[in-house]
Design a protein around this motif. Structure first.
Motif, PDB file in Angstrom:
ATOM      1  N   LEU A 112       0.823  -1.210   0.000  1.00 50.80           N
ATOM      2  CA  LEU A 112       0.000   0.000   0.000  1.00 50.80           C
ATOM      3  C   LEU A 112       0.860   1.264   0.000  1.00 50.80           C
ATOM      4  CD1 LEU A 112      -2.783  -1.082   2.506  1.00 50.80           C
ATOM      5  CD2 LEU A 112      -2.946  -0.955   0.017  1.00 50.80           C
ATOM      6  N   LYS A 113       2.043   1.190   0.595  1.00 52.91           N
ATOM      7  CA  LYS A 113       2.936   2.351   0.639  1.00 52.91           C
ATOM      8  C   LYS A 113       3.471   2.721  -0.738  1.00 52.91           C
ATOM      9  CE  LYS A 113       4.600   1.723   5.346  1.00 52.91           C
ATOM     10  NZ  LYS A 113       5.752   1.340   6.175  1.00 52.91           N
ATOM     11  N   GLN A 114       3.421   1.794  -1.668  1.00 53.86           N
ATOM     12  CA  GLN A 114       3.937   2.054  -3.008  1.00 53.86           C
ATOM     13  C   GLN A 114       2.996   2.924  -3.834  1.00 53.86           C
ATOM     14  OE1 GLN A 114       4.944  -1.695  -4.762  1.00 53.86           O
ATOM     15  NE2 GLN A 114       6.400  -2.193  -3.170  1.00 53.86           N
ATOM     16  N   ILE A 115       1.794   3.155  -3.333  1.00 49.82           N
ATOM     17  CA  ILE A 115       0.837   3.997  -4.034  1.00 49.82           C
ATOM     18  C   ILE A 115       1.279   5.448  -3.918  1.00 49.82           C
ATOM     19  CG2 ILE A 115      -1.567   4.789  -4.064  1.00 49.82           C
ATOM     20  CD1 ILE A 115      -2.298   1.969  -3.011  1.00 49.82           C
ATOM     21  N   ASP A 116       1.246   6.149  -5.021  1.00 49.25           N
ATOM     22  CA  ASP A 116       1.711   7.538  -5.084  1.00 49.25           C
ATOM     23  C   ASP A 116       0.847   8.438  -4.197  1.00 49.25           C
ATOM     24  OD1 ASP A 116       2.869   9.934  -5.768  1.00 49.25           O
ATOM     25  OD2 ASP A 116       1.895  10.044  -7.741  1.00 49.25           O
ATOM     26  N   PRO A 117       1.440   9.034  -3.160  1.00 53.42           N
ATOM     27  CA  PRO A 117       0.658   9.893  -2.273  1.00 53.42           C
ATOM     28  C   PRO A 117       0.261  11.219  -2.912  1.00 53.42           C
ATOM     29  CG  PRO A 117       2.949   9.901  -1.599  1.00 53.42           C
ATOM     30  CD  PRO A 117       2.817   8.911  -2.719  1.00 53.42           C
ATOM     31  N   GLU A 118       0.887  11.568  -4.023  1.00 57.25           N
ATOM     32  CA  GLU A 118       0.600  12.830  -4.700  1.00 57.25           C
ATOM     33  C   GLU A 118      -0.568  12.711  -5.683  1.00 57.25           C
ATOM     34  OE1 GLU A 118       2.108  15.636  -3.775  1.00 57.25           O
ATOM     35  OE2 GLU A 118       3.173  14.403  -2.312  1.00 57.25           O
ATOM     36  N   SER A 119      -1.024  11.477  -5.922  1.00 60.30           N
ATOM     37  CA  SER A 119      -2.127  11.312  -6.864  1.00 60.30           C
ATOM     38  C   SER A 119      -3.428  11.816  -6.243  1.00 60.30           C
ATOM     39  CB  SER A 119      -2.265   9.845  -7.271  1.00 60.30           C
ATOM     40  OG  SER A 119      -2.516   9.055  -6.137  1.00 60.30           O
ATOM     41  N   MET A 120      -4.419  11.997  -7.073  1.00 61.24           N
ATOM     42  CA  MET A 120      -5.706  12.515  -6.595  1.00 61.24           C
ATOM     43  C   MET A 120      -6.354  11.513  -5.637  1.00 61.24           C
ATOM     44  SD  MET A 120      -7.184  14.147 -10.121  1.00 61.24           S
ATOM     45  CE  MET A 120      -8.604  14.846  -9.338  1.00 61.24           C
ATOM     46  N   LYS A 121      -7.191  12.012  -4.747  1.00 65.25           N
ATOM     47  CA  LYS A 121      -7.817  11.163  -3.725  1.00 65.25           C
ATOM     48  C   LYS A 121      -8.559   9.985  -4.333  1.00 65.25           C
ATOM     49  CE  LYS A 121      -8.454  14.630  -0.152  1.00 65.25           C
ATOM     50  NZ  LYS A 121      -9.411  15.352   0.681  1.00 65.25           N
ATOM     51  N   GLU A 122      -9.327  10.222  -5.388  1.00 62.71           N
ATOM     52  CA  GLU A 122     -10.106   9.146  -6.008  1.00 62.71           C
ATOM     53  C   GLU A 122      -9.185   8.075  -6.582  1.00 62.71           C
ATOM     54  OE1 GLU A 122     -10.505  12.431  -6.901  1.00 62.71           O
ATOM     55  OE2 GLU A 122     -12.344  12.833  -5.775  1.00 62.71           O
ATOM     56  N   GLU A 123      -8.097   8.521  -7.202  1.00 67.06           N
ATOM     57  CA  GLU A 123      -7.151   7.572  -7.790  1.00 67.06           C
ATOM     58  C   GLU A 123      -6.431   6.776  -6.703  1.00 67.06           C
ATOM     59  OE1 GLU A 123      -3.240   7.565 -10.706  1.00 67.06           O
ATOM     60  OE2 GLU A 123      -4.534   9.335 -10.654  1.00 67.06           O
ATOM     61  N   ARG A 124      -6.050   7.439  -5.609  1.00 67.60           N
ATOM     62  CA  ARG A 124      -5.415   6.738  -4.486  1.00 67.60           C
ATOM     63  C   ARG A 124      -6.364   5.716  -3.893  1.00 67.60           C
ATOM     64  NH1 ARG A 124      -3.512  11.723  -2.234  1.00 67.60           N
ATOM     65  NH2 ARG A 124      -5.075  11.453  -0.624  1.00 67.60           N
ATOM     66  N   ALA A 125      -7.615   6.104  -3.714  1.00 60.91           N
ATOM     67  CA  ALA A 125      -8.608   5.184  -3.152  1.00 60.91           C
ATOM     68  C   ALA A 125      -8.781   3.965  -4.053  1.00 60.91           C
ATOM     69  CB  ALA A 125      -9.946   5.898  -2.950  1.00 60.91           C
ATOM     70  N   ARG A 126      -8.832   4.201  -5.356  1.00 64.26           N
ATOM     71  CA  ARG A 126      -8.969   3.092  -6.306  1.00 64.26           C
ATOM     72  C   ARG A 126      -7.761   2.163  -6.229  1.00 64.26           C
ATOM     73  NH1 ARG A 126      -7.155   2.370 -11.237  1.00 64.26           N
ATOM     74  NH2 ARG A 126      -6.566   4.536 -11.565  1.00 64.26           N
ATOM     75  N   HIS A 127      -6.554   2.739  -6.161  1.00 65.35           N
ATOM     76  CA  HIS A 127      -5.334   1.927  -6.055  1.00 65.35           C
ATOM     77  C   HIS A 127      -5.299   1.143  -4.735  1.00 65.35           C
ATOM     78  CE1 HIS A 127      -3.287   3.020  -9.716  1.00 65.35           C
ATOM     79  NE2 HIS A 127      -3.489   4.309  -9.479  1.00 65.35           N
ATOM     80  N   LEU A 128      -5.732   1.770  -3.657  1.00 68.89           N
ATOM     81  CA  LEU A 128      -5.779   1.068  -2.365  1.00 68.89           C
ATOM     82  C   LEU A 128      -6.685  -0.142  -2.444  1.00 68.89           C
ATOM     83  CD1 LEU A 128      -5.991   4.057   0.145  1.00 68.89           C
ATOM     84  CD2 LEU A 128      -4.147   2.385   0.001  1.00 68.89           C
ATOM     85  N   ILE A 129      -7.870   0.046  -2.972  1.00 70.83           N
ATOM     86  CA  ILE A 129      -8.837  -1.056  -3.077  1.00 70.83           C
ATOM     87  C   ILE A 129      -8.312  -2.140  -4.004  1.00 70.83           C
ATOM     88  CG2 ILE A 129     -11.147  -1.664  -3.913  1.00 70.83           C
ATOM     89  CD1 ILE A 129     -12.015   1.142  -2.836  1.00 70.83           C
TER      90      ILE A 129
END
Length: 146
Positions: A112-129
């Motif tokens: 989960l830490k590999q997900i870009d923290p600078e991406s938009m909230k919706e995109e981060r949420a999608r990547h997390l899921i």
């Protein structure tokens, strides 16, 4: 750390269980034979291999039968170690389960830490899921514990 050579029996599940546990060996739920005796095997190498087999057996048995139905003797038998050896590594089956849970959760968190923290909230949420679902699909037995 020395490279571990493993002899595998037929795996029960799929996925990289040993990798999930941070030890670089074993498939999820797979049971491994003991290391073949021979010169040059350090005590550390044997202990690491034993722990890997114990962790793998815990995941497989917990997924198959549920944690409460597992006895220490069942766990030791599935891991290919004696109950004495199991108690050498863990004082009880609960501490073994907690250690396995910690290792699996740590691996999932690292993904989960590999997900870009600078991406938009919706995109981060999608990547997390997506990351969590991929983990569940790739390692269903491990996902039950986490």
């Amino acid at each position: 750390m020395p490279h571990l050579r493993l002899d595998r029996r037929a795996p029960i599940g799929t996925g990289g269980m040993g990798e999930a546990l941070g030890i670089g060996c074993a498939e999820q739920g797979a049971h491994y034979r003991k290391l073949k005796p021979g010169p040059g095997r350090s005590a550390t190498e044997v202990e690491i291999h034993q722990r890997a087999r114990i962790h793998s057996a815990m995941v497989g048995l917990a997924a198959e039968r549920g944690y409460r139905s597992i006895t220490v003797r069942d766990l030791a038998r599935a891991a290919g170690v004696s109950t004495r050896t199991l108690y050498k590594h863990y004082p009880c089956k609960e501490s073994c389960l907690l250690r396995v849970h910690d290792l699996l959760a740590q691996r999932l968190c690292n993904s989960l830490k590999q997900i870009d923290p600078e991406s938009m909230k919706e995109e981060r949420a999608r990547h997390l899921i997506e990351t969590i679902l991929e983990f569940c699909v790739r390692e269903p037995n491990a996902a039950q514990i986490v």
